[in-house]
Design an enzyme around this catalytic site. Structure first.
Site, PDB file in Angstrom:
ATOM      1  N   HIS A 150     -38.296  -4.666  43.370  1.00 54.69           N
ATOM      2  CA  HIS A 150     -37.929  -3.248  43.334  1.00 54.69           C
ATOM      3  C   HIS A 150     -37.629  -2.712  44.735  1.00 54.69           C
ATOM      4  O   HIS A 150     -37.707  -1.506  44.978  1.00 54.69           O
ATOM      5  CB  HIS A 150     -39.038  -2.401  42.692  1.00 54.69           C
ATOM      6  N   SER A 271     -17.212   0.991  64.436  1.00 57.04           N
ATOM      7  CA  SER A 271     -16.899   2.337  63.991  1.00 57.04           C
ATOM      8  C   SER A 271     -15.913   2.964  64.956  1.00 57.04           C
ATOM      9  O   SER A 271     -15.996   2.755  66.167  1.00 57.04           O
ATOM     10  CB  SER A 271     -18.180   3.190  63.927  1.00 57.04           C
TER      11      SER A 271
END
Length: 441
Positions: A150, A271
């Site tokens: 999870h 970026s």
């Protein structure tokens, strides 16, 4: 087909030139068989092959120009070939081509050849990926890291085990590709509605043998599309396996985790705005490519239901699906292989993350030790959990082992030395060799 996500060997299989060359071989082999059966003159087959041995250029534009008039691609091709053979031999021997055949005999058999060639490349791709995964798995066989369920810390594993799981998955992918190849590698030269009324079944057998295909048991007028549906479903499953591995790497590259990351080459920019960025662009790209390959599965499934002995509702679909799915998966397999080959792994960060939560990852061992010492499972769970929650709420600042040793209810069953013994990291890796033997033999 998008050039950005294509590699030349796979793309070459799906060019018009390649398709027309396969069409010619089907027609010439069929004519050859008809000649052996005495249906057409031997000179007709000889004339076809004699022209072919000149290594003619396939004039795609000329064929397209004929199709613009005939509105039929196979007829346009046959017309162009007839012109070329007549010019080469001085006689219209090509009129004996396509005797008793229908267009689907050519189209479907050609597709079978293209898919088998494409699959051979995909199998080679998977072999290359398996070799890289195995090398990295052996390299990190005993590199400790945290296992997560999870998305939450669970118990220790090794990074090698993570890669071994991927190896086993792609080993299954390879087996599925071999099966899928056999599924689509069939030849149909059975004529209109598949009855062989105007073409002897021995022609089909001859063409199949020459092209390395099996005989389609019953082809109506087309090869049944359940074969192709299974094939493209297999490609979709393999794409999902690529995505699973890519998603794992994306999670591991997150700044808060940073246990592994894609190789960042000199001069690479992450970026346009933020010079510090190192983004998992390759694995993100692979996630998107996997979606595209899976997107071709549903149309392939819907192609199974054709009207009666034949319609062409499948044709336009396959002109997209066949090249795009194989080309995209070929590219994706090459890309994930490169990612794993150059993957940067940070064992120190893995250990740091393992230690981050104050030993909570050993809670099950303490639980089991308490039950072995005579404490009921319900009480043992309660004792461990109440101390574990304190560690959790402290964000790992507290130590589970120290809290347990300070808990009188726990030490009534386990000594401090016994508690410490349950926090041995190596305990979790005692069967790594067994798992590796199962995976790698």
């Amino acid at each position: 087909m998008v050039p950005r996500y294509s590699r030349p060997d796979m793309t070459a299989i799906w060019t018009p030139e390649a398709r027309f060359r396969i069409w010619f071989e089907i027609e010439a082999h069929a004519t050859e068989a008809l000649a052996e059966l005495g249906v057409v003159p031997r000179a007709a087959a000889d004339a076809l092959w004699a022209w072919w041995r000149t290594k003619p250029r396939i004039d795609v534009d000329a064929i397209d120009a004929i199709e613009a008039v005939t509105k039929h691609d196979v007829i346009a091709f046959l017309t162009w070939v007839s012109e070329q053979v007549a010019a080469h031999s001085g006689e219209d021997w090509a009129r004996f081509m396509h005797q008793g055949m229908t267009s689907s005999d050519v189209l479907d058999t050609c597709l079978a050849v293209q898919l088998t060639r494409a699959t051979d490349l995909l199998i080679a791709d998977v072999d290359a990926l398996l070799a890289v995964i195995r090398r990295r798995a052996e390299e990190h066989k005993l590199t400790p890291t945290i296992g997560r369920s999870h998305g939450i810390h669970a118990e220790p594993v090794t990074f090698g085990l993570k890669l071994a799981q991927a190896y086993a998955e792609f080993d299954r992918a390879r087996a599925r590709l071999v099966t899928a190849r056999a599924e689509v590698a069939t030849c149909a030269i059975s004529g209109a509605v598949g009855t062989f009324a105007n073409v002897d079944p021995r022609v089909e057998a001859h063409v199949a043998a020459k092209l390395g295909l099996a005989i389609e048991p019953v082809s109506t007028q087309v090869i049944p599309r359940d074969r192709h549906a299974m094939y493209f479903a297999t490609l979709g499953v393999i794409a999902s396996s690529i995505e699973r591995l890519a998603t794992e790497i994306r999670h591991l590259q997150r700044t808060e985790v940073l246990e592994a990351e894609e190789y960042f080459s000199p001069g690479q920019k992450g970026s346009s705005a933020m010079p510090h960025k190192r983004n998992p662009v390759l694995t993100e790209n692979l996630t998107g490519l996997a979606r595209m390959v899976r997107g071709y599965v549903t149309p392939a499934l819907e192609n199974v239901a054709l009207w009666h002995e034949r319609d062409i509702s499948h044709s336009s679909v396959e002109r997209y699906v066949a090249p795009d799915a194989t080309i995209t998966l070929d590219f994706a397999l090459g890309r994930i292989t490169g990612v794993i080959d150059k993957l940067v792994v940070y064992p120190a960060r893995m250990q740091k993350n393992l230690d981050r939560m104050g030993g909570l990852v050993h809670s099950q061992r303490v639980l089991l030790a308490l039950t072995q010492a005579g404490v009921s499972r319900e009480d043992a769970y309660r004792l461990v959990q109440r101390n574990a929650m304190k560690v959790w709420e402290s964000d790992g600042a507290l130590s589970l082992s120290e809290l347990l040793k300070a808990d009188a209810d726990v030490t009534a069953a386990l000594s401090p030395t016994a508690i410490d013994a349950e926090f041995d990291l190596g305990y979790h890796y005692k069967h790594v060799d067994t798992i590796f033997a199962r995976v790698f033999g």
